[in-house]
Design a protein around this motif. Structure first.
Motif, PDB file in Angstrom:
ATOM      1  N   LEU A  69      76.211  -6.211 -52.330  1.00 26.21           N
ATOM      2  CA  LEU A  69      75.171  -6.567 -53.297  1.00 26.21           C
ATOM      3  C   LEU A  69      75.533  -6.102 -54.705  1.00 26.21           C
ATOM      4  O   LEU A  69      75.123  -6.712 -55.683  1.00 26.21           O
ATOM      5  N   GLY A  70      76.263  -5.012 -54.794  1.00 23.34           N
ATOM      6  CA  GLY A  70      76.656  -4.472 -56.081  1.00 23.34           C
ATOM      7  C   GLY A  70      77.531  -3.256 -55.884  1.00 23.34           C
ATOM      8  O   GLY A  70      77.489  -2.610 -54.831  1.00 23.34           O
ATOM      9  N   GLY A  82      77.919  -7.016 -59.868  1.00 23.26           N
ATOM     10  CA  GLY A  82      76.820  -7.373 -58.986  1.00 23.26           C
ATOM     11  C   GLY A  82      75.523  -6.733 -59.447  1.00 23.26           C
ATOM     12  O   GLY A  82      75.319  -6.515 -60.638  1.00 23.26           O
ATOM     13  N   LEU A  96      68.523  -4.262 -58.112  1.00 20.53           N
ATOM     14  CA  LEU A  96      69.532  -3.208 -57.979  1.00 20.53           C
ATOM     15  C   LEU A  96      70.160  -2.955 -59.349  1.00 20.53           C
ATOM     16  O   LEU A  96      71.133  -3.606 -59.729  1.00 20.53           O
ATOM     17  N   GLN A 103      69.216  -2.135 -46.382  1.00 21.29           N
ATOM     18  CA  GLN A 103      70.490  -1.954 -47.083  1.00 21.29           C
ATOM     19  C   GLN A 103      71.203  -0.696 -46.600  1.00 21.29           C
ATOM     20  O   GLN A 103      70.580   0.221 -46.071  1.00 21.29           O
ATOM     21  N   HIS A 150      73.838   2.084 -48.505  1.00 20.82           N
ATOM     22  CA  HIS A 150      74.442   2.512 -49.758  1.00 20.82           C
ATOM     23  C   HIS A 150      75.537   3.499 -49.391  1.00 20.82           C
ATOM     24  O   HIS A 150      75.274   4.510 -48.735  1.00 20.82           O
ATOM     25  N   ASP A 162      73.945  -5.452 -48.018  1.00 18.36           N
ATOM     26  CA  ASP A 162      72.842  -6.043 -47.262  1.00 18.36           C
ATOM     27  C   ASP A 162      73.093  -5.693 -45.796  1.00 18.36           C
ATOM     28  O   ASP A 162      74.135  -6.032 -45.233  1.00 18.36           O
ATOM     29  N   SER A 209      76.318  -7.175 -43.200  1.00 16.97           N
ATOM     30  CA  SER A 209      77.494  -6.323 -43.343  1.00 16.97           C
ATOM     31  C   SER A 209      77.873  -5.638 -42.039  1.00 16.97           C
ATOM     32  O   SER A 209      77.075  -5.522 -41.115  1.00 16.97           O
TER      33      SER A 209
END
Length: 122
Positions: A17-18, A34, A39, A78, A80, A100, A104
């Protein structure tokens, strides 16, 4: 691999996502890719700097003589991942990746980040 290439490569991870590369001494982002409305990567960089610093202090307080590879934060939708990097020039950096959770593969993402880290040159 340059910072820009590193971030682009990080975004090829399924479900990304980023991502941000962050100096955790200063809390400043060296680059982001991203993200979006949901986010804010600059905020993520700054706030996750505090997460890294807290974990480093915890290891010192516990007298654990070991190195943090990564820190995983699992949310309901999510993942991280914070991957710590000791740069050749002595900079203390981390690579931050938001994924995500439904799209993933956490093990594959961690493996890919390890490879990307080994190719990074700052």
């Amino acid at each position: 691999m340059t910072i820009e290439t590193t971030l682009k490569e990080t975004m090829t991870i399924e479900g990304a996502l980023g991502a941000a590369l962050v100096d955790y001494d200063s809390g400043m982002s060296l680059g982001t890719v991203g993200g979006g409305r949901e986010l804010d990567l600059d905020v993520a960089a700054a706030t996750n700097t505090e997460v890294v610093r807290a974990k480093v202090r915890a290891l010192e307080a516990l007298k654990i003589d070991d190195k943090i590879e990564d820190i995983l934060i699992s949310l309901s939708r999510q993942y991280h991942i914070i991957r710590l990097i000791n740069a050749a020039d002595g900079s203390r950096l981390f690579l931050y990746l938001a994924l995500d959770r439904e799209r993933s593969n956490l093990a594959l993402a961690r493996h890919t980040l390890r490879r990307i880290e080994s190719e990074l040159s700052v």
